[in-house]
Structures are given as C-alpha cells and as structure tokens.
Design an enzyme around this catalytic site. Structure first.
Site, PDB file in Angstrom:
ATOM      1  CD1 TRP A  95     -58.164  87.266 -71.920  1.00  0.00           C
ATOM      2  CD2 TRP A  95     -59.006  85.564 -73.090  1.00  0.00           C
ATOM      3  NE1 TRP A  95     -57.935  87.514 -73.254  1.00  0.00           N
ATOM      4  CE2 TRP A  95     -58.448  86.483 -73.996  1.00  0.00           C
ATOM      5  CE3 TRP A  95     -59.593  84.405 -73.592  1.00  0.00           C
ATOM      6  CZ2 TRP A  95     -58.455  86.299 -75.367  1.00  0.00           C
ATOM      7  CZ3 TRP A  95     -59.601  84.217 -74.961  1.00  0.00           C
ATOM      8  CH2 TRP A  95     -59.041  85.155 -75.841  1.00  0.00           C
ATOM      9  CG  ASP A  99     -57.264  79.151 -71.813  1.00  0.00           C
ATOM     10  OD1 ASP A  99     -56.206  78.953 -72.438  1.00  0.00           O
ATOM     11  OD2 ASP A  99     -57.947  80.188 -71.962  1.00  0.00           O
ATOM     12  CB  ALA A 124     -53.272  80.958 -73.044  1.00  0.00           C
ATOM     13  CE  LYS A 129     -51.168  85.217 -75.256  1.00  0.00           C
ATOM     14  NZ  LYS A 129     -51.803  86.494 -75.277  1.00  0.00           N
TER      15      LYS A 129
HETATM   16  C1  LMR Z   1     -54.612  89.150 -73.201  1.00  0.00           C
HETATM   17  O1  LMR Z   1     -55.267  88.627 -72.301  1.00  0.00           O
HETATM   18  O2  LMR Z   1     -54.237  90.329 -73.153  1.00  0.00           O
HETATM   19  C2  LMR Z   1     -54.192  88.337 -74.393  1.00  0.00           C
HETATM   20  O3  LMR Z   1     -54.674  87.033 -74.279  1.00  0.00           O
HETATM   21  C3  LMR Z   1     -54.518  88.982 -75.691  1.00  0.00           C
HETATM   22  C4  LMR Z   1     -55.984  89.044 -75.996  1.00  0.00           C
HETATM   23  O4  LMR Z   1     -56.343  88.686 -77.122  1.00  0.00           O
HETATM   24  O5  LMR Z   1     -56.782  89.459 -75.153  1.00  0.00           O
END
Ligand code: LMR
Length: 400
Positions: free
Chosen positions: A133, A215, A217, A250
C-alpha cells in the site's frame, strides 16, 4: 518560517482521486481509491450503521472522552471477531495476553504499532511486500524505523512469489525484525497466500524469530470471514508474539469516521499489561484521546444480534458483488493475449488487482478513455459495474 517550505506532491492514490474528480466526462470509470461503490456508483451508509446511529442518537448522554485506549466493548468485540473464527469468541487466556487500543483508522493503528516497535526495538527493520500500500512506508518510517522490502507479487504470472519471499527474508532479515503482511485482500495486488503458505510462513517466523505485523484492512471482503482470518489466526496460534492493525473503514463502510484497532499479542499476561500502558502513553503523545463515534457504532453492531446479522448480510452483499464483477471482467478479458489477466482477476481477492500495465498504458487509459487506475495498474474492482465492464475490458485490451 514557512517561506522555506517546499511543496510536497500528494501520494499516487490521493493524486489520482483529485484527477478523477476533476474529469467532467460523464462516462469516466473510477477504479482508483479503495472505497466500495455499489451498482449505482454510490458509497452509501450501511443499514446496520444507520440503525446503530439512530439508537445512539436516542441513548447517548455525553460527548465526554472515552478512555485513552478507547471503548472496551469495541476492542473486545473486534478481537473476538477477527481472532474467534467460526466460534466468534476467543479464550480468556488469549484475551489476557493481548494489549489493544482503539485507533484513528487502520492507518492510526499502523502508526501506533510502529511507535510501539520503536520503543521496544529501535533497531528493528520493518519489512514490507513489493509492492505494498502506497502509505505503508511513509506511515511506518515516520516513526523512525528502518524499512526493508521483500519480493511478493510477480507482475508476469500475477501470482505470489512465495519461495522468493521466504528466501529473501531468510537471507536479509535479522532475528527480532518485523514483517508486515496483509492478512487478506493484498493491497495493491489482490494476490493472497494460500492456507498452506500461511502454515509454512508461521513456522518460518518462529524459526527465524521474526515478528509478524498483520495489516487487516479488508477483513470479510475477500472469500468470507473465516477464510479471510485464516492466516492471522494461524500466526496467533503458532507465533509467540503477533501485531495486528485492523480497520473498519471498508467492511463497515465507516471510512471518514476513522475506526481502527491496534492489537499486540504478547508472550504472557505480564508483558501485555506493560504493552497496554505503552500503547496508552503513545496514543496520548500523538492524538491524546481516540475518536469515539465510529468505534461505538461498531461495538453496538457487534454486540446486538439483530444489528450484527444485518451487518453480516451487507458485508456478504459487498463481497459477493465484487466476486461477481471479477467474474464478469475476467470473462470479458478472456480473449487471445488476455488469458493470464483474466484468470488472475477472477481468482484474486478483495477490492484490488494489479494489472501488468506499464505507466504509459495506465496513463493512456486515463487520457484517452477516462479510466482511472494508479500508474502501477492497480484497479478497484468495485468501481466497475455490469454496464461499463465491456468498455473497460475493451480499453484494457486495446492498450496491452
Ligand atoms: C487505498 O489503498 O486506496 C485505500 O486504502 C485508501 C487510501 O487511503 O489509500
């Protein structure tokens, strides 16, 4: 003093959100930021959340602070949810070994965890997958920790390079280092470990004395709640210590309410008592007290049979819709030259897949077709629908 500041560019995801918002093409397709969209393109408030809010409106009597580690019901019901498997409950022994704190979203949780690592083991390196990420490295390194990268997603096979991952960590990571893994629905690739790979990884972490930091999420948005927590539960079963950063952005669609949980599974209860005091003091230094509203809603939903059943139905609906969109896009891409992508899109999990597109190809999709994905080729499948999938597939195949 501020005249000496230099401008900073937003990260790839935030920049893409801004660009897409500014595009006036009514047929634009937004596959950017990781936000769930329904068939009409909306991100609505879940019915269970609305009902809990209504109840809260009627019963809440104070806006005074919650405790420094947040709402106990929230923390405990989240731990039961993510670690309890089908039983939905963890043992008292395990609960007593866990130090947890309510955090400002999954990002706040990651940061609290990073600060805790910095206090406990300032020389530890935190290893992240390639790719990961966009905000992982900035969030964790700004706690002052060293970062390393391990191989993960193969952009040719569109699968996980598991052997390379283990070999790399085996050669480069030192005892006491931390390995950040995505519990399910890997962001940005959608490529997850199989149960057998999780089993192997858990043994590897113990053997090499590496600390897993999970993580979580996208829990519930991959294959199912039990399937999505398999890896995490295996790590907690096998490894003496595990860190978890969970998000409710989410799966409860509570994005802007910023609801997250940092949980640290310690070797014993005495260590957990100390870790709790540390988490409280770190929270105090960073934001003083956690925000309450969203976490209270989650606690009320999970603690009420009717609201919980309503939420499970809505989560299932989101997950099944994304699986169906994956199937539709896969079928549309399954022509000569698109077979590998078609198979990957169908099998991967959660909101994201990373397509094997070059930066130029991703930009061409943006400029020529108003199709928004990151330069790395990450798509949020929830931004597609059965009306735009034929056009989306045709555009992707045309730039390949
Ligand atoms: C993403 O990866 O698009 C989401 O987790 C939102 C973000 O804050 O980046």
């Amino acid at each position: 003093m501020f005249e000496y500041l230099v401008p900073r560019q937003p990260d790839a995801i935030i920049a893409l959100m801004q660009q897409c918002k500014a595009d006036t093409n009514p047929d634009k397709i937004d596959l950017g930021v990781g936000v769930y969209k329904d068939d009409a393109g909306g991100t609505t408030i879940l019915r269970a959340v609305k009902a809990a809010e209504q109840q809260l409106w009627n019963t809440e009597t104070t806006k005074s602070y919650v405790g420094i580690r947040g709402n106990d019901d929230f923390r405990h019901s989240m731990l039961d949810l993510i670690l309890g498997g089908d039983a939905g409950k963890i043992s008292t022994d395990l609960m007593d070994r866990i130090a947890s704190a309510q955090a400002a979203g999954g990002s706040g949780a990651l940061r609290l965890g990073a600060e805790l690592i910095k206090s406990a083991a300032p020389d530890a390196t935190v290893w992240v997958s390639t790719p990961t990420w966009a905000n992982h490295i900035p969030l964790i390194s700004s706690a002052g920790l060293k970062m390393g990268k391990y191989p993960y997603y193969n952009r040719e096979t569109l699968g996980v390079d598991f052997e390379d991952m283990v070999a790399h960590l085996s050669a480069k990571a030192k005892a006491g280092d931390v390995v950040l893994v995505h519990g399910c629905c890997h962001n940005p690739s959608g490529a997850d470990l199989s149960p057998a790979q999780w089993d192997q990884l858990a043994d590897f972490f113990v053997e090499k004395d590496l600390l897993p930091y999970v993580d979580l999420a996208y829990f519930g948005l991959g294959r199912g709640m039990s399937e999505d927590s398999y890896g995490l539960r295996k790590l907690v079963e096998i490894c003496p210590e595990v860190m978890i950063a969970a998000s409710c952005s989410k799966n409860f669609a509570l994005y802007k309410e910023r609801v997250g949980l940092i949980a640290v599974v310690c070797q014993d209860t005495d260590t957990a008592v100390i870790a709790r005091s540390q988490l409280g003091s770190i929270q105090r230094k960073i934001i003083s007290m956690p925000p309450d509203h969203g976490a209270k809603l989650v606690a009320d939903i999970l603690g009420d049979q009717k609201l919980r059943a309503m939420w499970v139905d809505e989560l299932t609906e989101m997950r099944e819709r994304m699986r169906d969109l994956r199937k539709q896009l896969s079928e549309a891409l399954n022509v000569q030259g698109g077979e590998t992508i078609a198979a990957a899109v169908k099998d991967q999990n959660g909101m994201f897949s990373t397509l094997p597109l070059s930066v130029d190809q991703a930009r061409k999709l943006r400029s020529d077709f108003s199709i928004y994905m990151t330069d790395s080729g990450r798509i949020n499948i929830a931004g597609a629908n059965n009306r735009n999938i034929p056009r989306l597939a045709e555009a992707i195949l045309s730039v390949l």
